[in-house]
Write an enzyme that holds these catalytic residues in place. Structure first.
Site, PDB file in Angstrom:
ATOM      1  N   HIS A 191      -1.600  -2.122  -2.785  1.00 49.78           N
ATOM      2  CA  HIS A 191      -0.144  -2.017  -2.594  1.00 49.78           C
ATOM      3  C   HIS A 191       0.185  -2.489  -1.178  1.00 49.78           C
ATOM      4  CE1 HIS A 191       3.891  -0.569  -3.195  1.00 49.78           C
ATOM      5  NE2 HIS A 191       3.830   0.002  -2.007  1.00 49.78           N
TER       6      HIS A 191
ATOM      7  N   ASN B 288      -6.157  -0.310  -7.182  1.00 44.38           N
ATOM      8  CA  ASN B 288      -4.923  -1.081  -7.032  1.00 44.38           C
ATOM      9  C   ASN B 288      -4.698  -1.379  -5.560  1.00 44.38           C
ATOM     10  OD1 ASN B 288      -2.362  -2.224  -7.861  1.00 44.38           O
ATOM     11  ND2 ASN B 288      -1.388  -0.418  -6.973  1.00 44.38           N
TER      12      ASN B 288
ATOM     13  N   GLY C 203      -2.552 -14.440  -7.875  1.00 43.84           N
ATOM     14  CA  GLY C 203      -4.001 -14.350  -7.970  1.00 43.84           C
ATOM     15  C   GLY C 203      -4.734 -14.630  -6.670  1.00 43.84           C
TER      16      GLY C 203
ATOM     17  N   GLN D 162      -0.073 -10.024   3.423  1.00 44.50           N
ATOM     18  CA  GLN D 162      -0.960 -10.613   2.400  1.00 44.50           C
ATOM     19  C   GLN D 162      -2.228 -11.187   3.031  1.00 44.50           C
ATOM     20  OE1 GLN D 162       1.751 -12.881  -0.152  1.00 44.50           O
ATOM     21  NE2 GLN D 162       1.968 -11.076  -1.454  1.00 44.50           N
TER      22      GLN D 162
ATOM     23  N   MET E  79       2.117  -5.859 -12.492  1.00 43.50           N
ATOM     24  CA  MET E  79       3.424  -5.258 -12.303  1.00 43.50           C
ATOM     25  C   MET E  79       3.864  -4.344 -13.450  1.00 43.50           C
ATOM     26  SD  MET E  79       3.630  -6.251  -9.327  1.00 43.50           S
ATOM     27  CE  MET E  79       5.218  -5.853  -8.576  1.00 43.50           C
TER      28      MET E  79
HETATM   29  C1  GAR Z   1      -0.080  -8.388  -3.457  1.00 48.60           C
HETATM   30  O1  GAR Z   1       0.625  -8.541  -2.250  1.00 48.60           O
HETATM   31  C2  GAR Z   1      -0.130  -6.944  -3.854  1.00 48.60           C
HETATM   32  O2  GAR Z   1      -0.135  -6.063  -2.772  1.00 48.60           O
HETATM   33  C3  GAR Z   1       1.146  -6.806  -4.635  1.00 48.60           C
HETATM   34  O3  GAR Z   1       1.266  -8.003  -5.360  1.00 48.60           O
HETATM   35  C4  GAR Z   1       0.667  -9.048  -4.616  1.00 48.60           C
HETATM   36  C5  GAR Z   1      -0.241  -9.839  -5.529  1.00 48.60           C
HETATM   37  O4  GAR Z   1      -0.634 -11.022  -4.950  1.00 48.60           O
HETATM   38  N1  GAR Z   1       1.073  -5.665  -5.508  1.00 48.60           N
HETATM   39  C6  GAR Z   1       2.087  -4.861  -5.750  1.00 48.60           C
HETATM   40  O5  GAR Z   1       3.181  -5.005  -5.253  1.00 48.60           O
HETATM   41  C7  GAR Z   1       1.782  -3.748  -6.738  1.00 48.60           C
HETATM   42  N2  GAR Z   1       2.614  -2.601  -6.483  1.00 48.60           N
HETATM   43  P1  GAR Z   1      -1.721 -11.944  -5.631  1.00 48.60           P
HETATM   44  O6  GAR Z   1      -1.316 -12.113  -7.093  1.00 48.60           O
HETATM   45  O7  GAR Z   1      -1.631 -13.246  -4.893  1.00 48.60           O
HETATM   46  O8  GAR Z   1      -3.034 -11.269  -5.507  1.00 48.60           O
END
Ligand code: GAR
Length: 204
Positions: A109, A107, A13, A171, A90
């Site tokens: 990625h 979304n 999150g 991130q 996911m």
């Molecule tokens: C993020 O790095 C996002 O890019 C990835 O999950 C993480 C969520 O972080 N998303 C994917 O891989 C979707 N294909 P968060 O829960 O700390 O926001």
């Protein structure tokens, strides 16, 4: 124009935290109305609580994807959501859900699409020896990590990067990129033309 946002998450999150901070600072012309998660211990639920946003865990056990997504829709509709924002969700959304919110689901990625779709984009980037990767915010269509691109932010890959160091750099970029992309999307009066998004105000 203010958008009403519904967040769906499976994870930590952290992107949600930065979206809520951007809302609180008045940077984002939007209000997050509800946060839904498919994991009982999703950090997103804790962050929603911290910010006083309505939140809910929806257990997917014993439900088909369509049934589960129908439940998502009823909570989103109940909260008056007009824009759905996925943060680390996911599960693959059903075609029916995607059609219901056509061109209204965003979304993020962790790669520069169309490279490195699917799981573990960090390992994919390291295995390919690319010098640049990054993050992409895109509209969700019926294919995974495929819809029209709203915004991208590149991130360098360093010679000694590990999976963890690269993930942390991407991130950090995401926390700046997602609020910016949402703002562009809300303010830019976007139109989908073929595979592309065109903004009325030339934002991109
Ligand atoms: C993020 O790095 C996002 O890019 C990835 O999950 C993480 C969520 O972080 N998303 C994917 O891989 C979707 N294909 P968060 O829960 O700390 O926001």
């Amino acid at each position: 124009m203010t958008a009403t946002i519904g967040i769906i998450s499976s994870g930590r999150g952290e992107n949600l935290r930065y979206i809520l901070l951007a809302e609180r600072d008045g940077y984002l012309p939007a209000q997050v109305k509800i946060v839904l998660a498919d994991q009982p211990d999703a950090g997103a639920l804790r962050i929603a609580q911290e910010f006083g946003v309505r939140h809910m865990y929806l257990d997917p056990a014993g439900r088909s994807r369509e049934e589960y997504d129908q439940q998502l829709v009823s909570h989103l509709e109940g909260a008056g959501v007009d824009l759905v924002v996925l943060t680390g969700y996911m599960r693959i959304l059903s075609p029916r859900f995607v059609r219901h919110y056509k061109n209204r689901i965003l979304n993020i990625h962790p790669a520069l699409l169309p490279s490195f779709r699917g799981l573990d984009a960090f390992s994919q980037a390291l295995e390919h020896g690319v010098m640049w990767t990054g993050t992409t915010i895109h509209l969700v269509d019926e294919d995974v990590d495929h819809g029209p691109i709203i915004y991208q932010m590149p991130v360098p890959v360093k010679r000694n990067d590990t999976h963890e160091s690269l993930k942390a750099r991407i991130q950090r970029a995401e926390y700046r990129a997602y609020p910016r992309a949402i703002k562009m999307f809300i303010e830019g009066n976007p139109e989908v033309v073929g595979r592309k998004i065109v903004f009325e105000n030339g934002a991109k």
